[in-house]
Design a protein around this motif. Structure first.
Motif, PDB file in Angstrom:
ATOM      1  N   HIS A 166       0.805  -1.278  -0.085  1.00  0.00           N
ATOM      2  CA  HIS A 166       0.168  -0.186  -0.160  1.00  0.00           C
ATOM      3  C   HIS A 166       0.854   1.361   0.047  1.00  0.00           C
ATOM      4  O   HIS A 166       0.693   2.200  -0.589  1.00  0.00           O
ATOM      5  CB  HIS A 166      -0.824   0.000   1.239  1.00  0.00           C
ATOM      6  N   ASP A 167       1.786   1.121   0.920  1.00  0.00           N
ATOM      7  CA  ASP A 167       2.709   2.388   1.043  1.00  0.00           C
ATOM      8  C   ASP A 167       3.917   2.701   0.165  1.00  0.00           C
ATOM      9  O   ASP A 167       4.553   3.479   0.427  1.00  0.00           O
ATOM     10  CB  ASP A 167       2.811   2.560   2.518  1.00  0.00           C
ATOM     11  N   THR A 168       4.347   1.728  -0.659  1.00  0.00           N
ATOM     12  CA  THR A 168       5.279   1.947  -1.567  1.00  0.00           C
ATOM     13  C   THR A 168       5.304   3.225  -2.239  1.00  0.00           C
ATOM     14  O   THR A 168       6.324   4.091  -2.366  1.00  0.00           O
ATOM     15  CB  THR A 168       5.519   0.720  -2.713  1.00  0.00           C
ATOM     16  N   ALA A 214      13.269   1.036  -1.980  1.00  0.00           N
ATOM     17  CA  ALA A 214      12.407   1.322  -0.941  1.00  0.00           C
ATOM     18  C   ALA A 214      11.961  -0.244   0.083  1.00  0.00           C
ATOM     19  O   ALA A 214      12.050   0.258   1.334  1.00  0.00           O
ATOM     20  CB  ALA A 214      10.738   1.686  -1.585  1.00  0.00           C
ATOM     21  N   ALA A 215      12.171  -1.314  -0.431  1.00  0.00           N
ATOM     22  CA  ALA A 215      12.052  -2.431   0.363  1.00  0.00           C
ATOM     23  C   ALA A 215      13.253  -2.544   1.325  1.00  0.00           C
ATOM     24  O   ALA A 215      13.122  -2.834   2.326  1.00  0.00           O
ATOM     25  CB  ALA A 215      11.823  -3.684  -0.751  1.00  0.00           C
ATOM     26  N   GLY A 216      14.351  -2.339   0.752  1.00  0.00           N
ATOM     27  CA  GLY A 216      15.551  -2.351   1.614  1.00  0.00           C
ATOM     28  C   GLY A 216      15.537  -1.265   2.554  1.00  0.00           C
ATOM     29  O   GLY A 216      15.977  -1.657   3.790  1.00  0.00           O
ATOM     30  N   ALA A 246      11.110   6.220   2.502  1.00  0.00           N
ATOM     31  CA  ALA A 246      11.072   4.875   2.630  1.00  0.00           C
ATOM     32  C   ALA A 246      11.521   4.244   4.222  1.00  0.00           C
ATOM     33  O   ALA A 246      11.170   3.518   4.805  1.00  0.00           O
ATOM     34  CB  ALA A 246      12.078   4.053   1.603  1.00  0.00           C
ATOM     35  N   LEU A 247      12.828   4.835   4.528  1.00  0.00           N
ATOM     36  CA  LEU A 247      13.460   4.566   5.788  1.00  0.00           C
ATOM     37  C   LEU A 247      12.423   4.959   6.969  1.00  0.00           C
ATOM     38  O   LEU A 247      12.250   4.217   7.801  1.00  0.00           O
ATOM     39  CB  LEU A 247      14.592   5.373   5.925  1.00  0.00           C
ATOM     40  N   ALA A 248      11.809   6.173   6.729  1.00  0.00           N
ATOM     41  CA  ALA A 248      10.853   6.543   7.623  1.00  0.00           C
ATOM     42  C   ALA A 248       9.664   5.605   7.890  1.00  0.00           C
ATOM     43  O   ALA A 248       9.219   5.402   9.097  1.00  0.00           O
ATOM     44  CB  ALA A 248      10.452   7.924   7.430  1.00  0.00           C
ATOM     45  N   GLN A 283       8.989  20.543  -6.494  1.00  0.00           N
ATOM     46  CA  GLN A 283       7.890  20.126  -5.689  1.00  0.00           C
ATOM     47  C   GLN A 283       8.045  18.784  -5.204  1.00  0.00           C
ATOM     48  O   GLN A 283       7.760  18.571  -3.829  1.00  0.00           O
ATOM     49  CB  GLN A 283       6.695  20.442  -6.521  1.00  0.00           C
ATOM     50  N   GLY A 284       8.258  17.878  -5.917  1.00  0.00           N
ATOM     51  CA  GLY A 284       8.713  16.495  -5.591  1.00  0.00           C
ATOM     52  C   GLY A 284       9.686  16.336  -4.394  1.00  0.00           C
ATOM     53  O   GLY A 284       9.525  15.810  -3.328  1.00  0.00           O
ATOM     54  N   PHE A 285      10.959  17.104  -4.476  1.00  0.00           N
ATOM     55  CA  PHE A 285      11.751  17.196  -3.590  1.00  0.00           C
ATOM     56  C   PHE A 285      11.282  17.678  -2.237  1.00  0.00           C
ATOM     57  O   PHE A 285      11.742  17.191  -1.140  1.00  0.00           O
ATOM     58  CB  PHE A 285      12.893  17.750  -4.209  1.00  0.00           C
ATOM     59  N   ALA A 286      10.494  19.032  -2.421  1.00  0.00           N
ATOM     60  CA  ALA A 286      10.106  19.450  -1.216  1.00  0.00           C
ATOM     61  C   ALA A 286       9.040  18.446  -0.517  1.00  0.00           C
ATOM     62  O   ALA A 286       8.997  18.385   0.774  1.00  0.00           O
ATOM     63  CB  ALA A 286       9.598  20.860  -1.526  1.00  0.00           C
ATOM     64  N   ALA A 287       8.190  18.148  -1.262  1.00  0.00           N
ATOM     65  CA  ALA A 287       7.157  17.097  -0.439  1.00  0.00           C
ATOM     66  C   ALA A 287       7.569  15.987   0.266  1.00  0.00           C
ATOM     67  O   ALA A 287       7.197  15.303   1.328  1.00  0.00           O
ATOM     68  CB  ALA A 287       6.170  16.723  -1.861  1.00  0.00           C
ATOM     69  N   GLU A 288       8.584  15.386  -0.587  1.00  0.00           N
ATOM     70  CA  GLU A 288       9.284  14.167   0.118  1.00  0.00           C
ATOM     71  C   GLU A 288      10.165  14.496   1.160  1.00  0.00           C
ATOM     72  O   GLU A 288      10.337  13.694   2.234  1.00  0.00           O
ATOM     73  CB  GLU A 288      10.512  13.467  -1.103  1.00  0.00           C
TER      74      GLU A 288
END
Length: 411
Positions: free
Chosen positions: A25-27, A49-51, A190-192, A260-265
């Motif tokens: 769900h959260d990938t 993301a999995a790692g 992903a770590l968070a 924007q993607g950088f800021a959002a992440e």
């Protein structure tokens, strides 16, 4: 004794399957944007993301303690009843997760879990077995505050990013450096996610072990094998099953620029990491969506589609009661029929999961076609093709038009 062992094994198995569904769900919350902007190839993104989900599972246990020693007052319930209720609650959470996965809807796995457990407990025991103070302070309030906090951080970060790189305004790809920055920020998300979501399943398993007498009730820390099992399972789910949700979020985010993607992440990761340290059980889906909306407000020329935001919010509101209703029904069968009720719940859960999975095969989604549709979450931010003109630009354009009309050389 043998019956108790069987129930504990069933609870652990079902909890790990929920953990798997949580992973796929959260990938998308971490990797939809870098996939959409081309910063990462789809299979590389989900593997990364999995790692990182696995690594994150070992970094904190505060959220696990909220689940195992917080929401449910285990001293109000006998172990013989509590374990079947946990089982029923997990059925509610998994059913909602599988349904929303089939529909490609980015729902909250966390709220599905809380809803299932609360619904099962209300039917099986009553309201006195739920600590509503903990539910309000560590579940409800964070669910309301966190998206707004993430949105504000994303808004300010986006403004700063565009202010610093203003000299690139006339270059279509002048801010492409942020696309590569997204590799770092999406990895941090992903770590968070591993530090927050994997722990919820750890808390459920730890709670089951405590109620079965297999772990000291004074010790809320998950055992090493529990941490490892939950980390591996959520990592596997992240790698294998997330394409439907990635399609939902990723294709809709193609209009969101790399800055924007950088800021959002960045906003999403910082909010989740801070909340994990405080033991708040957040929905990463809500945090990520709040960050996207904030980044849209922060970029000049972006328009937020509030009607779509409203539809997303309604979906969030339905998650907890919907999972709670399924969990309550499963618990009612346990109360009504005892051991036979558990058996019926188990068989029904297998049938529902298999039916939803077989239905998904009719329109299979994988790395090759995951970006084929646009979904509501991605429409939350609409970027206009051309930003609004300033008063000076409008005056200059009018003057040029007047000169052209009079036959003068506008140059």
């Amino acid at each position: 004794m043998e019956t108790a062992v069987v129930i504990v094994v069933l609870v652990i198995g079902l909890a790990l399957f929920f953990d798997f569904t949580n992973g796929f769900h959260d990938t998308a919350n971490a990797m939809a944007t870098p996939i959409a902007t081309g910063a990462l190839k789809p299979k590389v993104a989900v593997a990364l993301a999995a790692g990182l989900n696995l690594v994150g599972a070992f970094l904190s246990t505060e959220v696990s303690k909220t689940i195992s020693h917080g929401i449910i007052r285990e001293d109000q319930i006998t172990p013989e009843l509590f374990l079947p209720l946990i089982f029923a609650g997990l059925i509610g959470a998994i059913t909602w997760n599988m349904l929303t996965w089939l529909l490609g809807l980015p729902s909250s796995s966390s709220h599905a879990l809380f809803g299932g457990l609360i619904g099962a407990t209300l039917v099986g025991v009553g309201a006195m077995a739920i600590d509503f103070g903990v539910v309000m302070s560590k579940v409800i309030l964070p669910a309301v505050i966190a998206p707004f906090t993430a949105g504000l951080i994303a808004f300010l970060t986006t403004r700063l990013a565009y202010a610093v790189t203003r000299r690139h305004d006339k270059k279509p790809d002048g801010r492409d450096g942020f696309r590569w920055g997204q590799i770092f920020t999406s990895s941090l998300v992903a770590l968070a996610h591993g530090t927050n979501d994997a722990q919820k399943t750890m808390g459920v398993i730890t709670l089951a072990l405590i109620m079965a007498g297999w772990q000291n009730s004074a010790d809320a820390d998950p055992q090493l094998w529990v941490i490892l099992a939950c980390g591996l399972t959520i990592a596997l789910g992240t790698y294998m099953g997330g394409w439907r949700i990635i399609r939902t979020l990723g294709k809709g985010l193609t209009d969101v620029k790399p800055a924007q993607g950088f800021a959002a992440e960045t906003s999403t990761a910082s909010t989740i990491l801070a909340s994990s340290a405080l033991g708040f059980a957040l929905s990463t889906t809500q945090v990520a969506s709040g960050s996207v909306i904030g980044s849209g407000l922060g970029r000049r020329g972006s328009l937020v589609r509030w009607r779509t935001v409203g539809r997303i919010a309604i979906g969030w509101l339905l998650t907890l009661p919907a999972a709670g209703a399924v969990g309550a029904f499963a618990a009612w069968l346990v109360v009504l029929w005892g051991g036979w009720g558990i058996a019926v719940d188990a068989v029904a859960a297998v049938i529902v999961v298999l039916a939803l999975f077989m239905r998904s095969r009719r329109d299979a989604v994988n790395a090759d076609n995951a970006m084929s549709e646009v979904a509501d979450s991605g429409h939350a931010v609409k970027v206009t093709k051309n930003p609004p003109l300033t008063k000076r630009q409008r005056a200059a354009r009018k003057k040029k038009a007047d000169l052209t009309e009079n036959g003068d050389d506008p140059s």
